[in-house]
Design an enzyme around this catalytic site. Structure first.
Site, PDB file in Angstrom:
ATOM      1  N   HIS A  68       0.831  -1.184   0.000  1.00 19.29           N
ATOM      2  CA  HIS A  68       0.000   0.000   0.000  1.00 19.29           C
ATOM      3  C   HIS A  68       0.878   1.252   0.000  1.00 19.29           C
ATOM      4  CE1 HIS A  68      -3.744  -2.178   1.881  1.00 19.29           C
ATOM      5  NE2 HIS A  68      -3.348  -2.708   0.738  1.00 19.29           N
ATOM      6  N   GLU A  70       1.065   3.866   2.103  1.00 18.01           N
ATOM      7  CA  GLU A  70       1.662   4.333   3.351  1.00 18.01           C
ATOM      8  C   GLU A  70       2.966   3.616   3.688  1.00 18.01           C
ATOM      9  OE1 GLU A  70      -2.893   4.306   4.096  1.00 18.01           O
ATOM     10  OE2 GLU A  70      -1.422   3.348   2.787  1.00 18.01           O
ATOM     11  N   THR A 214     -19.553  -4.723 -31.843  1.00 22.63           N
ATOM     12  CA  THR A 214     -18.301  -4.015 -32.112  1.00 22.63           C
ATOM     13  C   THR A 214     -17.198  -4.989 -32.479  1.00 22.63           C
ATOM     14  OG1 THR A 214     -18.873  -2.167 -30.658  1.00 22.63           O
ATOM     15  CG2 THR A 214     -16.528  -2.538 -31.072  1.00 22.63           C
ATOM     16  N   ARG A 225      -1.948   1.382 -26.627  1.00 20.08           N
ATOM     17  CA  ARG A 225      -0.873   1.277 -27.603  1.00 20.08           C
ATOM     18  C   ARG A 225       0.019   2.517 -27.629  1.00 20.08           C
ATOM     19  NH1 ARG A 225      -5.188  -1.194 -29.913  1.00 20.08           N
ATOM     20  NH2 ARG A 225      -5.750   0.484 -31.369  1.00 20.08           N
TER      21      ARG A 225
END
Length: 383
Positions: A68, A70, A214, A225
């Site tokens: 993480h 922190e 599509t 890209r």
């Protein structure tokens, strides 16, 4: 008179302190954005350690969600963290997951003050991180740049509260609101600068979604890209109720390189699903109402959320886009508009729905707008 001077000096000191807090928090937010699209299922957080006006440590959530922010910032600060201030873009976690709680690392480091942008709605945290820090004698201030943090963490918040990702709908349209030529043929309606923005948005998204129409008409790759950013490509998601995706499509051919998830109905043929699995794709089945066309988008989003997706980019086509708008599931709309016209026989941006359902709807407001060469980008968000 002397008391007035002292009061003025104190007020100026307070103003300077607040300005410094804002400056360092905005740096923490900017650092957190580096991880967007790479940290799911964890939020992309940034952190900065400051001592005596000097930045001694910086960190952001690493790819895959760990470490993480922190502990990364504290590791870089080392012993200089003792007595310092930690600026963090989201409440530090207080529970044991796959790594120890961040609040324990903060307390052990000797940090004397934590400035946190916003509370984490995750019920395993939800104020407990701040409370544990205060109980250990650490001063805690919450709310600096909270609105900016809420926007940056919209996907995390949406996933926790609504069990679905934050949806960003991208539309690239001509001057007359078309996204393709007659016969649903693909057509470039915007220039290179706009395309660069699209690829940057892909890199900052956990997943990108299109419909099977599509895929059949464009045979897209749906990767990022931009030079040097190929590894930032999101998970590709295809809505394909009947598993019609061709085995020789570019998406299937690249499934072992960049993850491909195909969402289908519970009744789709097992043989087709097995072929996709053998090619490296993952098939996700969702409950489907056989009396209605298409897939239940709420069920789709819930399934993606359960797999850790928090930022979802929806890229088409027109029927998928209109469905997300009609069902109130588009949280942001990135509308890229080119200067040329296509004609009345071109593909409308939102199928049978007018584009004014976004641009003139009280349900959306403009957050930002900019010119990209000869094109324009307008970002709408829920009002």
């Amino acid at each position: 008179m002397i008391f007035r001077i002292l009061e003025d000096q104190y007020a100026q000191k307070i103003r300077d302190s607040r300005a410094a807090d804002q400056r360092y928090m905005r740096l923490a937010l900017a650092l957190g954005r580096r991880g967007q699209g790479r940290t799911w299922p964890n939020p992309a957080v940034g952190a900065v350690v400051v001592k005596d006006g000097v930045i001694v440590g910086r960190g952001w959530t690493q790819p895959g969600g760990r470490p993480h922010a922190e502990p990364e910032a504290l590791r870089r600060a080392g012993g200089a963290a003792r007595g310092a201030t930690l600026y963090v873009a989201l409440e530090p976690c207080s529970h044991f997951g796959k790594s120890p709680p961040c609040v324990d690392a903060v307390i052990a480091s000797g940090i004397s003050r934590v400035v946190s942008a916003i509370e984490d709605p995750n019920p395993e945290v939800a104020g407990q991180g701040h409370a544990k820090l205060r109980a250990a004698g650490v001063a805690v201030d919450v709310g600096q740049c909270a609105a900016e943090a809420a926007h940056d963490h919209a996907g995390h918040f949406r996933r926790i509260r609504d069990r679905r990702p934050h949806v960003i709908l991208k539309l690239a349209v001509s001057a007359d609101d078309r996204i393709g030529a007659a016969g649903r043929k693909p057509l470039a309606v915007t220039g290179d600068a706009a395309k660069t923005q699209v690829h940057l948005l892909r890199a900052r998204s956990d997943a990108i979604l299109v419909g099977i129409g599509t895929v059949l008409s464009d045979d897209p790759l749906l990767t990022c890209r931009l030079p040097g950013m190929e590894a930032r490509s999101p998970v590709r998601v295809v809505l394909d109720r009947a598993l019609r995706i061709p085995g020789d499509s570019r998406l299937v051919h690249s499934a072992r390189t960049t993850p491909l998830w195909v969402v289908t109905s519970e009744t789709a043929e097992a043989a087709a699903a097995m072929k996709l699995g053998a090619a490296g794709a993952q098939v996700i089945r969702v409950p489907t109402d056989l009396a209605k066309p298409g897939l239940d988008l709420s069920a789709v989003l819930r399934a993606l959320s359960e797999k850790g997706i928090s930022r979802l980019m929806v890229e088409g086509g027109s029927r998928v886009a209109s469905s997300f708008v009609a069902e109130g599931l588009a949280d942001e709309v990135w509308l890229l508009r080119g200067p040329a016209t296509v004609g009345a026989d071109g593909v409308a941006a939102l199928d049978a729905m007018p584009l004014s359902a976004i641009t003139q709807s009280p349900g959306f407001k403009v957050r930002a707008s900019e010119a990209l060469g000869n094109d324009t980008l307008t970002i709408y968000e829920r009002a």
